[in-house]
Scaffold this motif. Structure first.
Motif, mmCIF file in Angstrom:
data_model
loop_
_atom_site.group_PDB
_atom_site.id
_atom_site.type_symbol
_atom_site.label_atom_id
_atom_site.label_comp_id
_atom_site.label_asym_id
_atom_site.label_seq_id
_atom_site.Cartn_x
_atom_site.Cartn_y
_atom_site.Cartn_z
ATOM 1 N N PRO A 51 0.673 -1.206 0.149
ATOM 2 C CA PRO A 51 -0.593 0.319 0.096
ATOM 3 C C PRO A 51 0.655 1.205 0.127
ATOM 4 C CG PRO A 51 -1.068 -1.813 1.272
ATOM 5 C CD PRO A 51 0.385 -2.107 0.997
ATOM 6 N N THR A 52 1.833 1.339 0.729
ATOM 7 C CA THR A 52 2.492 2.579 0.819
ATOM 8 C C THR A 52 3.276 2.803 -0.466
ATOM 9 O OG1 THR A 52 4.059 1.079 1.953
ATOM 10 C CG2 THR A 52 2.852 2.209 3.506
ATOM 11 N N THR A 56 -0.513 4.066 -2.568
ATOM 12 C CA THR A 56 -0.416 5.617 -2.274
ATOM 13 C C THR A 56 -0.594 6.551 -3.305
ATOM 14 O OG1 THR A 56 0.320 4.817 -0.522
ATOM 15 C CG2 THR A 56 0.398 6.975 -0.520
ATOM 16 N N LEU A 59 -3.859 6.633 -5.500
ATOM 17 C CA LEU A 59 -5.554 5.876 -4.572
ATOM 18 C C LEU A 59 -6.219 6.890 -5.447
ATOM 19 C CD1 LEU A 59 -4.630 6.199 -0.972
ATOM 20 C CD2 LEU A 59 -5.428 4.974 -2.274
ATOM 21 N N GLN A 63 -11.547 7.791 -6.104
ATOM 22 C CA GLN A 63 -12.180 9.124 -5.005
ATOM 23 C C GLN A 63 -11.323 9.823 -6.296
ATOM 24 O OE1 GLN A 63 -8.089 9.926 -3.228
ATOM 25 N NE2 GLN A 63 -8.112 11.826 -4.512
ATOM 26 N N ALA A 73 -9.271 13.423 2.445
ATOM 27 C CA ALA A 73 -8.666 11.926 1.884
ATOM 28 C C ALA A 73 -7.519 11.699 2.440
ATOM 29 C CB ALA A 73 -7.443 13.314 0.695
ATOM 30 N N ALA A 74 -7.072 12.625 3.144
ATOM 31 C CA ALA A 74 -5.811 12.007 3.970
ATOM 32 C C ALA A 74 -6.168 10.711 5.445
ATOM 33 C CB ALA A 74 -5.281 13.168 4.825
ATOM 34 N N PHE A 76 -8.774 8.974 4.306
ATOM 35 C CA PHE A 76 -8.851 7.437 3.342
ATOM 36 C C PHE A 76 -7.108 7.031 3.738
ATOM 37 C CE2 PHE A 76 -13.162 9.036 1.953
ATOM 38 C CZ PHE A 76 -13.709 7.412 2.702
ATOM 39 N N THR A 77 -6.255 7.631 3.037
ATOM 40 C CA THR A 77 -5.233 6.972 2.910
ATOM 41 C C THR A 77 -4.220 6.739 3.926
ATOM 42 O OG1 THR A 77 -4.496 9.170 0.940
ATOM 43 C CG2 THR A 77 -2.636 8.066 2.180
ATOM 44 N N SER A 78 -4.640 7.272 4.826
ATOM 45 C CA SER A 78 -3.862 6.770 6.224
ATOM 46 C C SER A 78 -4.946 4.929 6.942
ATOM 47 C CB SER A 78 -3.933 7.533 7.513
ATOM 48 O OG SER A 78 -5.522 7.951 7.823
ATOM 49 N N VAL A 80 -6.133 3.105 5.008
ATOM 50 C CA VAL A 80 -5.932 1.527 3.952
ATOM 51 C C VAL A 80 -4.191 1.326 4.575
ATOM 52 C CG1 VAL A 80 -4.454 1.283 1.369
ATOM 53 C CG2 VAL A 80 -6.083 2.313 1.975
ATOM 54 N N TYR A 136 -12.850 2.415 -2.186
ATOM 55 C CA TYR A 136 -12.667 2.797 -1.043
ATOM 56 C C TYR A 136 -12.938 1.970 0.063
ATOM 57 C CZ TYR A 136 -9.166 6.765 -1.026
ATOM 58 O OH TYR A 136 -7.866 7.576 -1.111
#
Length: 460
Positions: A51-52, A56, A59, A63, A73-74, A76-78, A80, A136
């Motif tokens: 994921p990272t 990333t 992503l 969205q 958005a931040a 949702f990113t974290s 994951v 998501y």
């Protein structure tokens, strides 16, 4: 000194007792189990970094273009990444108990097959243009389930390898197996660089965003399936576990914990291991999560290419340092090694971090040298944790003890950013980082000092 402590510890072997010679058949089983454990650790960490490193940048595919609030958005990113970390302790508990009840090999096959299937499903998730924001949530749920299965992979495979190892080789083999972690980072980074070069990324409809990121996920799934097949065909069940089960059924065992998770959680052994590992996870997070972006990119000012080079060099060096740490811990004792390592983290590690947080303008070559030295010092305990934790628990609860001791202790250190914010209200932010690093080193050293030496124990 013995390591018998409470209902779930091992007893020390008599020093005068000579180790029996290893038969060719058992040597072959040991090699197969060690290869399997190394591969399991590699696949686990490869999947953790997918994921990272890989997902990333893509992503935006999941969205609505230009319509998602930056804060949301931040989050949702974290999510994951965080959902995987949350799933791992759950998986360690579930599959640890399973490994203690039905065997390390069977538990490993089930969990590895599980995260192979789930990783493949992630590669097939459609984007926002197809199913909306549900894409998501499907991604997050799958990563959570993936984390559960990942937590089970090493919980069975790594204790199995240690149970086949001769007493004098546990340090070396433990270091080799855990060296798969930095090796996996190097490989996933190279895979990421190749993917970015082959598949252009320029918006949600670009080749990388639509399907380029899926290729490494398919690769991760294939690695998991290969690992599962390897365990089915080549790895034997732990003879020590089988002997313990036979003794339990005959009523000659002094163990027989019917509820391994409860037995582990109630023991002083778990509390000691949990305290020590909490300290070392805290320092580890500052290397793997805080150092790359906050320190090297924001404070030192490295470009993306410079950051990639510095981290690749550091992680290549860590492959060797993990093995060296395992050998040193075998020679001087695990407890002594952890105490020394904790003190070095709180002193030398802090000094090196101070150089980096004030390192803007330093020559790039010097920055790389400091990053390597810092990474080696702070991550040194990880070459020794595998044999140590498995030696602290009795056979009928060893997988549960290892899984919980290794994974549950990551929870509190995962909130390191909040700790830094709290300390930052009392002192300069750069000083807060040094205080937190020193605290982790001291906690690891004190936690180790509270336990016994284990390098001479016999598994029982």
């Amino acid at each position: 000194m013995t390591s018998h402590e409470g209902p779930v510890s091992t007893t020390a072997a008599t020093a005068a007792t000579a180790a029996p010679s290893e038969s060719p058949e058992r040597a072959a089983k040991r090699r197969s189990a060690t290869r399997g454990a190394f591969f399991a650790e590699f696949v686990d960490m490869f999947d953790i970094y997918l994921p990272t490193v890989i997902l990333t940048p893509a992503l935006i595919y999941f969205q609505p273009a230009g319509r998602l609030d930056p804060g949301l958005a931040a989050i949702f990113t974290s999510l994951v990444f965080v959902t995987t970390l949350v799933g791992r302790p759950i998986g360690a508990a579930v599959f640890g108990a399973l490994a203690d009840r039905v065997g390390r090999r069977r538990s490993t096959i089930i969990s590895v097959t599980g995260f192979g299937v789930i990783t493949l499903l992630i590669a097939l998730v459609p984007g926002y243009s197809t199913i909306g924001i549900a894409s998501y949530w499907v991604l997050i749920v799958l990563r959570f389930l993936d984390g559960i299965c990942l937590g089970g992979g090493y919980t069975g495979a790594l204790p199995l390898a240690m149970e086949y190892s001769t007493k004098s080789r546990r340090g070396l083999l433990g270091g080799i197996i855990l060296a798969a972690f930095p090796l996996a980072y190097v490989v996933i980074t190279l895979v990421g660089l190749a993917s970015f070069a082959l598949f252009p990324l320029a918006g949600p409809d670009s080749p990388y965003a639509v399907w380029g990121w899926r290729v490494p996920f398919v690769l991760g799934a294939l690695l998991a399936f290969v690992l599962a097949i390897y365990y089915v065909r080549s790895v034997s069940e732990s003879e020590i576990w089988e002997a313990a089960e036979a003794a339990k059924s005959e009523g000659t065992s002094q163990g027989g914990a019917g509820r391994p998770l409860l037995a582990v959680l109630r023991s002083r052994t778990f509390l000691q291991v949990f305290g020590m590992m909490t300290g070392f996870w805290l320092t580890q997070n500052l290397v793997t999560l805080f150092l790359p972006t906050t320190v090297l990119r924001n404070l030192v000012g490295l470009s993306n290419n410079q950051l990639t080079v510095a981290l690749l060099v550091a992680y290549v060096c860590l492959v060797g340092s993990y093995i060296a740490a395992g050998v040193i811990g075998q020679r001087i004792g695990r407890r002594r090694f952890f105490v020394i390592a904790g003190v070095l983290i709180a002193t030398v590690g802090v000094a090196l971090m101070a150089v980096l947080v004030n390192g803007r303008g330093l020559p790039f070559g010097l920055v790389v040298l400091v990053v390597v030295a810092f990474s080696v010092v702070v991550t040194a305990p990880w070459g020794v944790v595998l044999p140590y934790i498995t030696e602290r628990f009795r056979t009928d609860v060893r997988a549960s003890g290892f899984g919980l001791g290794f994974s549950v202790s990551v929870v509190i250190p995962s909130f390191y950013a909040f700790f830094l914010e709290g300390l930052g209200a009392l002192m300069p932010y750069a000083t807060a980082v040094l205080v937190l690093l020193a605290l982790g080193g001291v906690l690891g050293a004190v936690g180790a000092a509270a336990g016994p030496e284990t390098k001479d124990v016999d598994f029982e």
